[in-house]
Design an enzyme around this catalytic site. Structure first.
Site, PDB file in Angstrom:
ATOM      1  N   ASP A  54       0.761  -1.186   0.003  1.00  7.49           N
ATOM      2  CA  ASP A  54      -0.117  -0.054  -0.126  1.00  7.49           C
ATOM      3  C   ASP A  54       1.005   1.241   0.104  1.00  7.49           C
ATOM      4  OD1 ASP A  54      -2.932   0.705   1.317  1.00  7.49           O
ATOM      5  OD2 ASP A  54      -1.465   2.207   1.238  1.00  7.49           O
ATOM      6  N   SER A  55       0.707   2.169  -0.729  1.00  6.33           N
ATOM      7  CA  SER A  55       1.709   3.213  -0.925  1.00  6.33           C
ATOM      8  C   SER A  55       1.736   4.248   0.378  1.00  6.33           C
ATOM      9  CB  SER A  55       1.766   4.137  -2.301  1.00  6.33           C
ATOM     10  OG  SER A  55       0.518   4.875  -2.080  1.00  6.33           O
ATOM     11  N   THR A  86      -2.091   5.660  -5.227  1.00  2.50           N
ATOM     12  CA  THR A  86      -2.241   7.047  -5.224  1.00  2.50           C
ATOM     13  C   THR A  86      -1.952   7.684  -4.296  1.00  2.50           C
ATOM     14  OG1 THR A  86      -4.760   6.806  -4.788  1.00  2.50           O
ATOM     15  CG2 THR A  86      -4.251   6.356  -7.056  1.00  2.50           C
TER      16      THR A  86
HETATM   17  N1  ASP Z   1      -4.073   3.083  -0.124  1.00  2.00           N
HETATM   18  C1  ASP Z   1      -3.768   3.015  -1.413  1.00  2.00           C
HETATM   19  C2  ASP Z   1      -2.241   3.213  -1.840  1.00  2.00           C
HETATM   20  O1  ASP Z   1      -1.962   4.290  -2.113  1.00  2.00           O
HETATM   21  C3  ASP Z   1      -4.679   4.031  -2.475  1.00  2.00           C
HETATM   22  C4  ASP Z   1      -4.615   3.963  -4.019  1.00  2.00           C
HETATM   23  O2  ASP Z   1      -3.725   2.973  -4.469  1.00  2.00           O
HETATM   24  O3  ASP Z   1      -5.380   4.531  -4.536  1.00  2.00           O
HETATM   25  O4  ASP Z   1      -1.787   2.187  -1.865  1.00  2.00           O
END
Ligand code: ASP
EC number: 3.5.1.1
Length: 347
Positions: A54-55, A86
């Site tokens: 997860d980022s 994101t």
């Molecule tokens: N929590 C996710 C991430 O950043 C959100 C996403 O990918 O849209 O890994």
């Protein structure tokens, strides 16, 4: 067939429903091949699992490894696509842009709001557009999302649950992927393709707000090598000592401790001008650096890199206040009015 390196770092795009119902990283490449086979008709794509996170777990050390990996592998390919969550995508794209100066080929970062395996996913189109942008787009680090290509270090995540999650408020689009795909020429980077992967992570991003007790950031200063201050509007902050919460002592103490302070704006459009109001001018007097119209995330990673490579204060100041990879708008040179010019104008 052109060759594209596809590096997966994680994020919603490659996730699946877990237990009880939270999304978690899943076996991405199997889903990719079954849900998006047309991707492999666009290019010869080499898939690589860089990480599966997860980022929100992203860290500067991973940026350094990611940049080093891209620097090493990119010569074998026509471009690269990095899939990423994101949440911190704009930070990573900014970091890569600074760490890969002289980039000769496109590096396109993308993600999605819904996982690839879901019916109404935006991941398929984002991936296809990202591969196309890596083949035809400008040779710089960009973000491809919802049919738009943005300069990576100019972009902000602005929406949590709509498909058009990103914007670059102070920079025109690098590409539009509608019925036709059109791309801007992008940056013309000078010099050889290099790797500048070192970062100083002991920095802090502080948002000014009414009620902020200056004692709190003052207590942090001994632990910091650099500070980005997200000020109001043109670079303003409380500075009237009679109202009890002036932040001016923070600038003074930072100067004493040789901790550079970069001022950026909380406003999305335009940037700071520290000469405009009294508080900005006082910050300038104390050696504050202007972040111009940089996004807070770009300013933060630029400061991390600046601190790692520029030991001397003047050279760090020059690095921060000069556009390096299109991350800020070049300020027009100051117009110096000579007396002769003035009188000619008056006539
Ligand atoms: N929590 C996710 C991430 O950043 C959100 C996403 O990918 O849209 O890994």
């Amino acid at each position: 067939m052109p060759r594209i390196l596809l590096l997966h770092t994680g994020g919603t795009l490659g996730m699946a429903g877990g237990r009880p119902s939270a999304l978690r990283p899943a076996a991405f490449f199997k889903t990719l091949k079954s849900r998006c086979p047309e991707l492999f008709r666009l290019a010869d794509i080499e898939l690589e699992l860089f990480s599966n996170l997860d980022s929100s777990e992203m860290q500067p050390e991973l940026w350094s490894r990611l940049a080093a990996h891209l620097h090493r592998r990119l010569p074998e390919f026509d471009g690269a696509v990095v899939t990423h969550g994101t949440d911190t995508l704009a930070y990573t794209a900014s970091a890569l842009s600074f760490m890969l100066p002289g980039l000769p080929k496109p590096v396109v970062v993308t993600g999605s709001q819904r996982p690839l395996g879901e019916i109404r996913t935006d991941a398929r189109l984002n991936l296809i557009d990202a591969v196309l942008s890596a083949l035809q787009g400008p040779p710089e680090v960009s973000i491809c999302f919802d049919s738009h290509l943005y300069r990576g270090n100019r972009t902000r995540k602005v929406k949590v649950s709509e498909y058009d999650a990103f914007e670059s408020p102070n920079c025109p689009l690098l590409g539009t992927l509608g019925v036709d795909a059109t791309f801007a020429p992008g940056l013309r980077q000078k010099g050889p393709f290099r790797l500048r992967e070192k970062l100083e992570p002991r920095v802090f991003l502080l948002k000014v707000f009414p009620g902020l007790d200056p004692a709190l950031p003052l207590a942090l200063l001994p632990h910091l090598r650099g500070l980005v201050l997200e000020a109001y509007g043109a670079g303003n902050y409380p500075s009237d000592p009679s109202l009890g919460r002036s932040l001016l002592p923070l600038f003074q103490e930072a100067r004493k401790r040789d901790v550079p302070v970069v001022v950026v704006s909380q406003a999305y459009r335009n940037g700071v001008d520290l000469t405009l109001y009294e508080s900005g001018a006082a910050a300038l007097q104390e050696g504050a650096l202007s972040g111009g119209d940089m996004t807070p995330s770009a300013a933060l990673v630029k400061l991390m890199q600046g601190l790692a490579y520029h030991r001397n204060r003047e050279s760090l100041a020059r690095f921060i206040e000069t556009p390096i990879v299109g991350e800020m708008t070049e300020r027009p040179p100051a117009v110096v009015e000579t007396p002769a010019k003035k009188s000619r104008r008056a006539r």
